[in-house]
Scaffold this active site. Structure first.
Site, mmCIF file in Angstrom:
data_model
loop_
_atom_site.group_PDB
_atom_site.id
_atom_site.type_symbol
_atom_site.label_atom_id
_atom_site.label_comp_id
_atom_site.label_asym_id
_atom_site.label_seq_id
_atom_site.Cartn_x
_atom_site.Cartn_y
_atom_site.Cartn_z
ATOM 1 N N ILE A 1 29.370 -64.870 57.969
ATOM 2 C CA ILE A 1 29.217 -64.370 59.339
ATOM 3 C C ILE A 1 28.591 -65.456 60.213
ATOM 4 O O ILE A 1 27.517 -65.965 59.905
ATOM 5 C CB ILE A 1 28.319 -63.107 59.348
ATOM 6 C CG1 ILE A 1 28.929 -62.016 58.454
ATOM 7 C CG2 ILE A 1 28.126 -62.587 60.753
ATOM 8 C CD1 ILE A 1 30.299 -61.537 58.894
ATOM 9 N N SER B 1 38.439 -49.424 49.847
ATOM 10 C CA SER B 1 38.040 -48.113 49.321
ATOM 11 C C SER B 1 36.667 -47.724 49.867
ATOM 12 O O SER B 1 36.423 -46.545 50.155
ATOM 13 C CB SER B 1 38.058 -48.108 47.789
ATOM 14 O OG SER B 1 37.071 -48.956 47.275
ATOM 15 N N ASN C 1 25.541 -55.216 54.640
ATOM 16 C CA ASN C 1 26.551 -55.645 53.665
ATOM 17 C C ASN C 1 26.321 -54.923 52.336
ATOM 18 O O ASN C 1 25.209 -54.499 52.024
ATOM 19 C CB ASN C 1 26.424 -57.157 53.444
ATOM 20 C CG ASN C 1 27.461 -57.678 52.459
ATOM 21 O OD1 ASN C 1 28.626 -57.306 52.505
ATOM 22 N ND2 ASN C 1 27.032 -58.548 51.547
ATOM 23 N N HIS D 1 26.912 -55.603 48.169
ATOM 24 C CA HIS D 1 27.254 -56.639 47.186
ATOM 25 C C HIS D 1 27.314 -55.988 45.801
ATOM 26 O O HIS D 1 26.425 -55.203 45.446
ATOM 27 C CB HIS D 1 26.180 -57.738 47.219
ATOM 28 C CG HIS D 1 26.520 -58.891 46.333
ATOM 29 N ND1 HIS D 1 27.462 -59.833 46.682
ATOM 30 C CD2 HIS D 1 26.076 -59.238 45.100
ATOM 31 C CE1 HIS D 1 27.577 -60.716 45.708
ATOM 32 N NE2 HIS D 1 26.743 -60.383 44.731
HETATM 33 C C1 GRF Z 1 33.118 -54.109 46.888
HETATM 34 O O1 GRF Z 1 32.964 -54.239 45.522
HETATM 35 C C2 GRF Z 1 31.936 -54.674 47.609
HETATM 36 O O2 GRF Z 1 30.779 -54.671 46.854
HETATM 37 C C3 GRF Z 1 32.324 -56.091 47.874
HETATM 38 O O3 GRF Z 1 33.706 -56.046 48.105
HETATM 39 C C4 GRF Z 1 34.275 -54.952 47.392
HETATM 40 C C5 GRF Z 1 35.154 -54.195 48.352
HETATM 41 O O4 GRF Z 1 35.895 -53.227 47.692
HETATM 42 N N1 GRF Z 1 31.553 -56.643 48.958
HETATM 43 P P1 GRF Z 1 36.834 -52.232 48.498
HETATM 44 O O5 GRF Z 1 37.821 -53.085 49.278
HETATM 45 O O6 GRF Z 1 35.974 -51.434 49.403
HETATM 46 O O7 GRF Z 1 37.493 -51.395 47.443
#
Ligand code: GRF
Length: 292
Positions: free
Chosen positions: A188, A113, A202, A204
């Site tokens: 990575i 997403s 990244n 998080h």
């Molecule tokens: C997100 O919550 C991001 O913080 C983490 O992985 C999740 C990915 O969600 N690193 P999506 O696949 O983009 O919905």
């Protein structure tokens, strides 16, 4: 030594001879042209002569090896080799009709997403374009989003990623300037971190340095936040270094944690924050980096 070079450049024994021959002849040609060029001027000061000699060599060397590589059938190898050098020096940003274009690769293993939001934001962007979607999961939702936007995809495998060339040649061939990790769970490899200094970002789903590190992803993060009784959580967008969830923080945003929250309801709130900020933070970092 020769064996190591052969492995590193992925060439046959015979090609290695041609590549080394190109280096040698290209170097000699470059030295010859530089000397002839400088002979046209009377430069008495040794320091000025030395500096000009060095400058000319540096500028002419790529052209000389490329020229020699053509008759020796090694043009492809050397144009990729020079591209790799440019990337390492952080000079890979391209010009398209006089306009700078920064190409990003999104690495995503999940539903994608965030990847989709990034693709939407840069779909018609004058400076930034998404050039590649990289995933380690052949069925990842992120791949479908890439297909919707006509973005090329690359499925990667553990062996080559961790014990091979980390897919650097593929990233370089796609002209990737920045890497965005949007839900990518593998660590990575350092070869990639080194190749993209301050050019890998990244996201998080917590307020680092809390709730980061190995095993802290997805629901595990939200469960830990709720179990600790924290009153707030949030997102952290940061540069990537060689440790999990550790590089310099670029941006954080907070949201409340309610007493009634479950990992799912908190995840939902965090996702909203991510969708609201991630793409614009990436845009800001890149825009500032290229001085636009
Ligand atoms: C997100 O919550 C991001 O913080 C983490 O992985 C999740 C990915 O969600 N690193 P999506 O696949 O983009 O919905």
């Amino acid at each position: 030594m020769l064996h190591r070079l052969q492995k590193k450049w992925k060439v046959s024994g015979w090609q290695l001879v041609l590549v080394l021959g190109t280096f040698a002849l290209g170097g000699s040609l470059c030295g010859f042209i530089t000397r002839e060029l400088l002979r046209q001027f009377t430069i008495e000061n040794d320091f000025i002569f030395g500096t000009l000699y060095f400058l000319c060599l540096t500028i002419l060397w790529p052209f000389s090896v490329l020229l020699i590589s053509i008759p020796l059938g090694q043009y492809r190898f050397f144009s990729n080799y020079l591209k790799r050098i440019r990337n390492r020096l952080g000079m890979s940003i391209k010009q398209d009709k006089g306009q700078t274009i920064v190409t990003v690769a999104i690495f995503a293993s999940g539903s994608g997403s965030n990847a989709r939001k990034i693709m939407e934001r840069f779909q018609k962007h004058p400076l930034i374009k998404v050039g590649l979607l990289v995933s380690n999961k052949p069925g990842a939702g992120a791949l479908h989003h890439a297909a919707d936007f006509g973005i090329s995809t690359l499925i990667i495998e553990k062996e080559q990623f961790f014990r091979g060339d980390a897919y650097l040649p593929e990233l370089e061939a796609a002209g990737i300037d920045y890497i965005i990790l949007a839900g990518f769970l593998w660590k990575i490899p350092s070869a990639l971190v080194t190749a993209y200094p301050h050019r890998m970002i990244n996201i998080h789903p917590a307020l680092l340095p809390k709730y980061g590190g190995k095993g802290m992803y997805g629901k595990f993060v939200h469960k830990a936040v709720i179990a600790a009784g924290d009153k707030e959580s949030g997102i952290t967008i940061h540069f990537v270094d060689e440790q999990y969830d550790h590089g310099a923080t670029i941006f954080q945003a907070k949201c409340p944690v309610h007493e009634t929250d479950t990992p799912d309801s908190l995840a939902e709130r965090i996702h909203q924050l991510e969708h609201a900020h991630f793409a614009s933070v990436i845009e800001k970092v890149i825009t500032e980096a290229v001085g636009q």
